[in-house]
Design an enzyme around this catalytic site. Structure first.
Site, PDB file in Angstrom:
ATOM      1  N   HIS A   1       3.644   2.531 -10.647  1.00  0.00           N
ATOM      2  CA  HIS A   1       4.056   1.229 -10.111  1.00  0.00           C
ATOM      3  C   HIS A   1       3.653   0.081 -11.030  1.00  0.00           C
ATOM      4  O   HIS A   1       4.133  -1.048 -10.865  1.00  0.00           O
ATOM      5  CB  HIS A   1       3.474   1.017  -8.698  1.00  0.00           C
ATOM      6  CG  HIS A   1       2.031   0.643  -8.671  1.00  0.00           C
ATOM      7  ND1 HIS A   1       1.023   1.566  -8.866  1.00  0.00           N
ATOM      8  CD2 HIS A   1       1.418  -0.552  -8.490  1.00  0.00           C
ATOM      9  CE1 HIS A   1      -0.149   0.961  -8.781  1.00  0.00           C
ATOM     10  NE2 HIS A   1       0.060  -0.324  -8.556  1.00  0.00           N
TER      11      HIS A   1
ATOM     12  N   ASP B   1       2.740   6.262  -5.429  1.00  0.00           N
ATOM     13  CA  ASP B   1       2.627   6.392  -6.883  1.00  0.00           C
ATOM     14  C   ASP B   1       1.806   7.652  -7.156  1.00  0.00           C
ATOM     15  O   ASP B   1       0.580   7.641  -7.121  1.00  0.00           O
ATOM     16  CB  ASP B   1       1.943   5.150  -7.457  1.00  0.00           C
ATOM     17  CG  ASP B   1       1.845   5.174  -8.977  1.00  0.00           C
ATOM     18  OD1 ASP B   1       1.914   6.262  -9.569  1.00  0.00           O
ATOM     19  OD2 ASP B   1       1.694   4.088  -9.571  1.00  0.00           O
TER      20      ASP B   1
ATOM     21  N   GLU C   1      -9.870   0.900  -7.774  1.00  0.00           N
ATOM     22  CA  GLU C   1      -8.565   0.852  -8.431  1.00  0.00           C
ATOM     23  C   GLU C   1      -8.282  -0.623  -8.658  1.00  0.00           C
ATOM     24  O   GLU C   1      -7.693  -1.296  -7.829  1.00  0.00           O
ATOM     25  CB  GLU C   1      -7.497   1.523  -7.557  1.00  0.00           C
ATOM     26  CG  GLU C   1      -6.212   1.827  -8.312  1.00  0.00           C
ATOM     27  CD  GLU C   1      -5.212   0.688  -8.256  1.00  0.00           C
ATOM     28  OE1 GLU C   1      -5.426  -0.318  -8.975  1.00  0.00           O
ATOM     29  OE2 GLU C   1      -4.241   0.802  -7.507  1.00  0.00           O
TER      30      GLU C   1
ATOM     31  N   GLU D   1      -3.899 -10.012 -11.946  1.00  0.00           N
ATOM     32  CA  GLU D   1      -4.386  -9.888 -10.566  1.00  0.00           C
ATOM     33  C   GLU D   1      -5.543  -8.898 -10.483  1.00  0.00           C
ATOM     34  O   GLU D   1      -5.794  -8.284  -9.456  1.00  0.00           O
ATOM     35  CB  GLU D   1      -3.258  -9.446  -9.614  1.00  0.00           C
ATOM     36  CG  GLU D   1      -2.427 -10.592  -9.102  1.00  0.00           C
ATOM     37  CD  GLU D   1      -1.597 -10.231  -7.882  1.00  0.00           C
ATOM     38  OE1 GLU D   1      -1.562  -9.042  -7.508  1.00  0.00           O
ATOM     39  OE2 GLU D   1      -0.973 -11.122  -7.304  1.00  0.00           O
TER      40      GLU D   1
ATOM     41  N   HIS E   1       0.832  -1.209   0.000  1.00  0.00           N
ATOM     42  CA  HIS E   1       0.000   0.000   0.000  1.00  0.00           C
ATOM     43  C   HIS E   1       0.865   1.256   0.000  1.00  0.00           C
ATOM     44  O   HIS E   1       0.493   2.270  -0.594  1.00  0.00           O
ATOM     45  CB  HIS E   1      -0.951  -0.024   1.192  1.00  0.00           C
ATOM     46  CG  HIS E   1      -1.913  -1.167   1.137  1.00  0.00           C
ATOM     47  ND1 HIS E   1      -3.040  -1.162   0.343  1.00  0.00           N
ATOM     48  CD2 HIS E   1      -1.886  -2.385   1.742  1.00  0.00           C
ATOM     49  CE1 HIS E   1      -3.675  -2.314   0.479  1.00  0.00           C
ATOM     50  NE2 HIS E   1      -2.996  -3.064   1.324  1.00  0.00           N
TER      51      HIS E   1
END
Length: 360
Positions: free
Chosen positions: A300, A58, A151, A160, A52
């Site tokens: 990221h 980011d 997100e 993922e 996180h």
């Protein structure tokens, strides 16, 4: 829904060569050993604060979401918002700042316990209800919501990815005139020169301390590399080959195939094809957009690099045509099975080849 953007047919034929898949990999695929079961590993990986921290730091990601939420305040003010995969709750906090009447935040990871404390520490505990569990299994205290924020993107957009969960929540809880943030995505591709890195990471296995370990090199070629690509390494134009409309995409469309066409922009070697994604928040008064491509600021998500068996000797104007197909892996739906077929007829060499990759 999910729309291939090029009206181009690139077919495999008798002359198409196919990359060699080591027997050990074939056996692992058949046994299901190549892909880990998803549930425990996936959720536990998001329980640690470190992942996180990377996402919150980011700037492109977090600032784009903040701008997208604040820019959509007319859609959020005095409305019910659902945050899917809330993590630390940052998007829920932004939604409260944008005037949401109430936010329901869902996550199946233990990080949600910290999110509750964060909301309390920032005086928003009465505005956000945190629900631990899978969206497909929990019950919301309301029948419908006005806005869904998530997100959900992973490497290569879909790795993922929680997109199937967002689709489930959209169909079950979003009002007919509700909003999705973000609501549009695209995939793009380009070619790069990357000989030094390919030598260091792949060809290095040919001779290791005097021993032939080239069998591992074949395994390396099966896995796309997620890394940062420098803009000056790009040797072709960029081709946007896929558009995703979050309001209409279906789970079935996540098994897809799309064509692409690239033009050489200079004389150089093309060692790999690179895929990246762009996102849009179009409900804003001024739409918010960010890209994860080599030409854009760091995120990221970086870029996804597919090394080619054949080095393409590209000159300006040379065309690389092909198709890329992807589908969720059967053993672990968060992993992706990818096939890449490319045709190249250059001044210096030709290729008509298909390669298989596993993003896991």
């Amino acid at each position: 829904g999910l729309l291939p953007l090029l009206d181009l047919e690139v077919v495999e034929d008798d002359s198409t060569t196919v990359s060699f898949t080591p027997e050990v990999v074939k056996q692992d695929v058949e046994k299901g050993d190549l892909h880990m079961p998803d549930s425990d590993y996936y959720w536990n990986s998001y329980a640690h604060f470190g992942i996180h921290e990377e996402m919150l730091k980011d700037h492109v990601r977090t600032n784009s979401y903040r701008n997208g939420i604040f820019g959509s305040s007319a859609c959020i003010k005095d409305k019910i918002v659902l945050d899917i995969g809330c993590g630390t709750g940052i998007l829920s906090l932004f939604a409260v700042q944008a005037g949401a009447e109430h936010v329901y935040a869902i996550d199946n990871s233990s990080i949600i316990e910290q999110a509750k404390q964060i909301a309390k520490d920032n005086g928003m505990a009465d505005k956000i209800t945190f629900i631990r569990g899978k969206a497909e299994e929990i019950t919301l205290p309301v029948d419908k919501v006005d806005v869904i924020i998530s997100e959900w993107m992973g490497y290569f957009l879909f790795y993922e990815s929680m997109l199937d969960t967002v689709i489930f929540a959209r169909d079950k809880w979003l009002k007919e005139d509700g909003y999705l943030l973000p609501d549009r995505a695209s995939l793009s591709i380009c070619g790069i020169e990357d000989g030094d890195y390919k030598e260091e990471k792949i060809h290095w296995w040919d001779r290791v301390w005097g021993f032939d370990m080239s069998s591992i090199k074949k395994l390396c070629m099966l896995e796309p590399l997620v890394d940062t690509v420098q803009e000056d390494a790009v040797v072709t134009n960029h081709c946007q080959f896929m558009s995703v409309n979050l309001y209409s995409v279906t789970k079935e469309e996540l098994d897809w195939k799309a064509a692409f066409e690239l033009d050489g922009i200079k004389q150089d070697n093309c060692h790999a094809l690179v895929v990246y994604f762009d996102m849009w928040f179009t409900s804003c008064k001024t739409p918010v957009h960010f890209s994860t491509g080599p030409h854009a600021n760091y995120t990221h998500w970086k870029q996804t690099v597919f090394y080619l068996d054949h080095v393409l000797l590209v000159s300006e104007g040379d065309k690389i045509k092909g198709t890329i197909a992807a589908k969720p892996n059967q053993a672990n739906h968060r992993d992706i099975d990818i096939s890449l077929h490319y045709r190249f007829e250059g001044l210096h060499n030709n290729a008509n080849h298909k390669q298989i990759y596993f993003l896991r």
